[in-house]
Design an enzyme around this catalytic site. Structure first.
Site, PDB file in Angstrom:
ATOM      1  CG  HIS A   1       9.921 -24.701  11.872  1.00  0.00           C
ATOM      2  ND1 HIS A   1       9.934 -24.712  13.247  1.00  0.00           N
ATOM      3  CD2 HIS A   1      11.194 -25.025  11.492  1.00  0.00           C
ATOM      4  CE1 HIS A   1      11.146 -25.032  13.679  1.00  0.00           C
ATOM      5  NE2 HIS A   1      11.929 -25.212  12.631  1.00  0.00           N
TER       6      HIS A   1
ATOM      7  NE  ARG B   1       9.616 -31.086  14.539  1.00  0.00           N
ATOM      8  CZ  ARG B   1      10.798 -31.109  13.932  1.00  0.00           C
ATOM      9  NH1 ARG B   1      11.105 -32.110  13.114  1.00  0.00           N
ATOM     10  NH2 ARG B   1      11.674 -30.143  14.129  1.00  0.00           N
ATOM     11  CG  HIS B   2       8.088 -28.716  10.473  1.00  0.00           C
ATOM     12  ND1 HIS B   2       7.650 -28.106  11.622  1.00  0.00           N
ATOM     13  CD2 HIS B   2       9.430 -28.888  10.615  1.00  0.00           C
ATOM     14  CE1 HIS B   2       8.691 -27.904  12.436  1.00  0.00           C
ATOM     15  NE2 HIS B   2       9.778 -28.375  11.846  1.00  0.00           N
TER      16      HIS B   2
ATOM     17  CG  ASP C   1      -0.371   0.236   2.520  1.00  0.00           C
ATOM     18  OD1 ASP C   1       0.882   0.279   2.606  1.00  0.00           O
ATOM     19  OD2 ASP C   1      -1.118   0.394   3.497  1.00  0.00           O
ATOM     20  CG  HIS C   2      -0.728   4.770   1.535  1.00  0.00           C
ATOM     21  ND1 HIS C   2      -1.783   3.884   1.614  1.00  0.00           N
ATOM     22  CD2 HIS C   2      -0.709   5.424   2.714  1.00  0.00           C
ATOM     23  CE1 HIS C   2      -2.378   4.027   2.785  1.00  0.00           C
ATOM     24  NE2 HIS C   2      -1.735   4.953   3.480  1.00  0.00           N
TER      25      HIS C   2
ATOM     26  CB  CYS D   1       0.742  -2.445   4.674  1.00  0.00           C
ATOM     27  SG  CYS D   1       0.490  -3.420   6.167  1.00  0.00           S
ATOM     28  N   GLY D   2       2.218  -0.429   6.155  1.00  0.00           N
ATOM     29  CA  GLY D   2       2.907   0.344   7.188  1.00  0.00           C
ATOM     30  C   GLY D   2       3.424  -0.542   8.307  1.00  0.00           C
ATOM     31  CB  THR D   3       1.771  -2.371  10.898  1.00  0.00           C
ATOM     32  OG1 THR D   3       0.596  -2.841  10.200  1.00  0.00           O
ATOM     33  CG2 THR D   3       1.490  -1.006  11.521  1.00  0.00           C
ATOM     34  N   GLY D   4       2.639  -4.097   8.282  1.00  0.00           N
ATOM     35  CA  GLY D   4       2.663  -5.481   7.802  1.00  0.00           C
ATOM     36  C   GLY D   4       1.481  -6.285   8.336  1.00  0.00           C
ATOM     37  CB  ILE D   5      -0.696  -5.772  11.275  1.00  0.00           C
ATOM     38  CG1 ILE D   5       0.514  -5.812  12.215  1.00  0.00           C
ATOM     39  CG2 ILE D   5      -1.883  -6.492  11.912  1.00  0.00           C
ATOM     40  CD1 ILE D   5       0.330  -4.997  13.496  1.00  0.00           C
ATOM     41  N   GLY D   6      -2.093  -5.449   8.554  1.00  0.00           N
ATOM     42  CA  GLY D   6      -3.316  -5.507   7.746  1.00  0.00           C
ATOM     43  C   GLY D   6      -3.147  -6.362   6.508  1.00  0.00           C
TER      44      GLY D   6
HETATM   45  C1  RB5 Z   1      -2.009   2.793   6.435  1.00  0.00           C
HETATM   46  O1  RB5 Z   1      -1.975   4.013   7.074  1.00  0.00           O
HETATM   47  C2  RB5 Z   1      -1.783   1.652   7.421  1.00  0.00           C
HETATM   48  O2  RB5 Z   1      -2.931   1.488   8.188  1.00  0.00           O
HETATM   49  C3  RB5 Z   1      -1.423   0.388   6.701  1.00  0.00           C
HETATM   50  O3  RB5 Z   1      -0.266   0.601   5.943  1.00  0.00           O
HETATM   51  C4  RB5 Z   1      -1.129  -0.816   7.558  1.00  0.00           C
HETATM   52  O4  RB5 Z   1      -0.224  -0.524   8.563  1.00  0.00           O
HETATM   53  C5  RB5 Z   1      -2.304  -1.551   8.036  1.00  0.00           C
HETATM   54  O5  RB5 Z   1      -2.206  -2.568   8.734  1.00  0.00           O
END
Ligand code: RB5
Length: 142
Positions: A97, A132-133, A7-8, A64-69
């Site tokens: 693994h 196992r894996h 993303d951005h 992305c910013g955090t990699g989480i979303g």
């Molecule tokens: C965008 O501002 C941010 O929310 C996105 O890059 C990401 O971190 C979401 O998990």
């Protein structure tokens, strides 16, 4: 073939990853986004996850910013094992693994030097193939 998506927030770091892949002569398909203009990360996570799921690409890299979303989204697709890694040990271990097929990173979490080392570990580490894996990965899908 490596599927790329960001993303951005991930766009600047993705340019570093692309420069690394070019230098290594590795093939990739870039599913966007293509600028720092604000956008919705699920669009790009789904494009990359679908390319890997369909076998068009054997691995993916999502930023992305955090990699989480972007990792949460990718993991919604059956057969996708997206690993959010911000250290080299995890990148290596998740290949050995979990046979992770997508690497997710947060551009606001790691700097470019570490990110490239993480990519290198992810791309160059084979799945161990240990029974196992294999069994545990199968259990994720069941
Ligand atoms: C965008 O501002 C941010 O929310 C996105 O890059 C990401 O971190 C979401 O998990």
């Amino acid at each position: 073939m490596i599927a790329l998506g960001c993303d951005h927030g991930g766009f600047p770091l993705m340019q570093e990853v692309i420069a690394y892949l070019d230098k290594q002569g590795l093939e990739y398909e870039n599913f966007g986004t293509y600028s720092t203009e604000s956008c919705d990360y699920p669009i790009f996570a789904k494009k990359v996850a679908q390319a890997v799921q369909e076998g068009k690409c054997d691995k993916g890299i999502l930023i992305c910013g955090t990699g989480i979303g972007i990792s949460i989204t990718a993991n919604k697709l059956k057969g996708i094992r997206a690993a959010l890694c911000h250290d080299c040990f995890s990148a290596k271990a998740t290949r050995e693994h979990n046979d992770a097929n997508i690497l997710a990173m947060g551009a606001r979490v790691v700097g470019p030097g570490l990110a490239i080392d993480i990519v290198e570990n992810f791309l160059n580490t084979p799945f161990s193939g240990d029974e196992r894996h294999v069994r545990r990965i199968q259990m994720i899908e069941d």
